[in-house]
Design a protein around this motif. Sequence first.
Motif, PDB file in Angstrom:
ATOM      1  N   GLY A   1      -7.792   3.036  -1.793  1.00 58.09           N
ATOM      2  CA  GLY A   1      -7.030   3.114  -3.033  1.00 58.09           C
ATOM      3  C   GLY A   1      -7.870   3.652  -4.178  1.00 58.09           C
TER       4      GLY A   1
ATOM      5  N   THR B   1      -2.903   1.216  -6.178  1.00 60.79           N
ATOM      6  CA  THR B   1      -1.683   1.723  -5.552  1.00 60.79           C
ATOM      7  C   THR B   1      -1.260   3.036  -6.199  1.00 60.79           C
ATOM      8  N   ASP B   2      -0.091   3.526  -5.791  1.00 57.47           N
ATOM      9  CA  ASP B   2       0.464   4.722  -6.432  1.00 57.47           C
ATOM     10  C   ASP B   2       0.653   4.498  -7.924  1.00 57.47           C
ATOM     11  N   TYR B   3       0.914   3.258  -8.319  1.00 57.45           N
ATOM     12  CA  TYR B   3       1.054   2.978  -9.748  1.00 57.45           C
ATOM     13  C   TYR B   3      -0.221   3.377 -10.495  1.00 57.45           C
TER      14      TYR B   3
ATOM     15  N   ILE C   1      -2.497   5.527  -9.628  1.00 58.19           N
ATOM     16  CA  ILE C   1      -2.638   6.989  -9.670  1.00 58.19           C
ATOM     17  C   ILE C   1      -1.771   7.558 -10.791  1.00 58.19           C
ATOM     18  N   ALA C   2      -0.536   7.055 -10.890  1.00 56.43           N
ATOM     19  CA  ALA C   2       0.354   7.545 -11.938  1.00 56.43           C
ATOM     20  C   ALA C   2      -0.187   7.212 -13.326  1.00 56.43           C
TER      21      ALA C   2
ATOM     22  N   ARG D   1      -8.477   7.465  -3.779  1.00 57.87           N
ATOM     23  CA  ARG D   1      -7.327   8.293  -4.141  1.00 57.87           C
ATOM     24  C   ARG D   1      -7.239   8.479  -5.653  1.00 57.87           C
TER      25      ARG D   1
END
Length: 442
Positions: free
Chosen positions: A128, A78-80, A82-83, A131
Amino acid sequence: MGSISFSSPSMNKAEGIPYFTPANNAGAAANPESPDTPTLFRPLQIRNVTLKNRVIVAPMCMYSAESDPTSPAVGAFTDYHIAHLGHLATKGVGLVITEAVAVQPNGRISPNDAGLWQEGTESEQFKGLRRVVNFAHSQGAKIAIQLAHAGRKASTVSPWLASQRNKRSVKADESVGGWPSNVVGPSGGEEHIWASDDQFWAPRELTTDEVEEIVRAFARSAELSVKAGVDVIEIHGAHGYLIHQFLSPVTNQRTDKYGGNFENRIRIVSEVAAAIRDVIPTGMPLLLRISATEWLEKQNVAAQTGSWDLDSSIELAKRLPDLGIDFLDVSSGGNHKDQRIEPHTNYQIDLAGQIRSKIHADGQKTLVGAVGFITEAESARDIVQGAEEAHANEAMLSGQEPKADAVLMARQFLREPEWVLNAAKKLGVKISVPFQFARGLL
């Protein structure tokens, strides 16, 4: 009067992402060939992949993927992620290894773990991963995926939920997305529960056909990883998860081709490695993480069955070139509740050093990574100093044989994400920095 000309920002745009960021490459030494540049900041070549330095982010489970088994995004990054992983890539590491990514749904440690079992490049799991890969590349880092199966240590809740009950682990049942009836291992039954006190499920024994299907699952996930742009693949064979369970006579009581003698117990490693090699490019590095010892040498269980120990790991390491494995990631423990570990600063680094020394004495050049309690720049420097071929004679003359070819760190990056930048400053190495951070770092 002269003028200063700046290129259009679009000319420096990183590839593979739909928004602007300059193509960063933090952590690369300005003069890697200088004799004053420590090995830690020299490039490391593994097949066709070159790491800009020898600092690697070790896998860290984050328990932050979707857990609903009916969701198309179950197990997806998820975006988590990526961060989390992207920030480490931004701060200059040579290689980021993802957390353990399960090759089958029941191979996750918890329902919130990542996976890559969905077929096709349109799946949420694939998208996912891609990305995360694309962002890491935009920051100049290489990225590896750790492919894994948890075996008998599967279907538990995230550790912070367990800690609320003052337990190391709590079983995850169907109400929270768990799979209690499909926790598996080389051997099954109550006697093969990882730990007592109602913290883990009893595994059922895998059939021979199911083991062969797990081998194919590793290959399918590896093939998808290549399509997602991953640079490196690591097989997780450590810490008491499924492959380690097969390696150890403590947890492997099988009577088929995957159990019994040493050759049969390591068969799953050779078959998984061969299956992955068949579907990845020739120039792609393949890594293996192992527990060099189970720390059971003086325990009753080892007296009864034997255990996986340092000699076993050395014997396996000698076979890695024939298996197409290029790099051995050396950890330890995690396969039995009676393990007796006395941690100190170098307890795993010394294991890596012993394996590296033994295989080098036989003329083998498999790369070795050291992990565990590496926090300071000076200690990381000393572990790998002289590891590259060009400095081999110098290292021998100084009496400082390298313990490893690269260092892996996990928890230190949670405390200090900018560790590479700080280490370079401490060691007096001029390195590149991310453009967006330059005002605060130069």
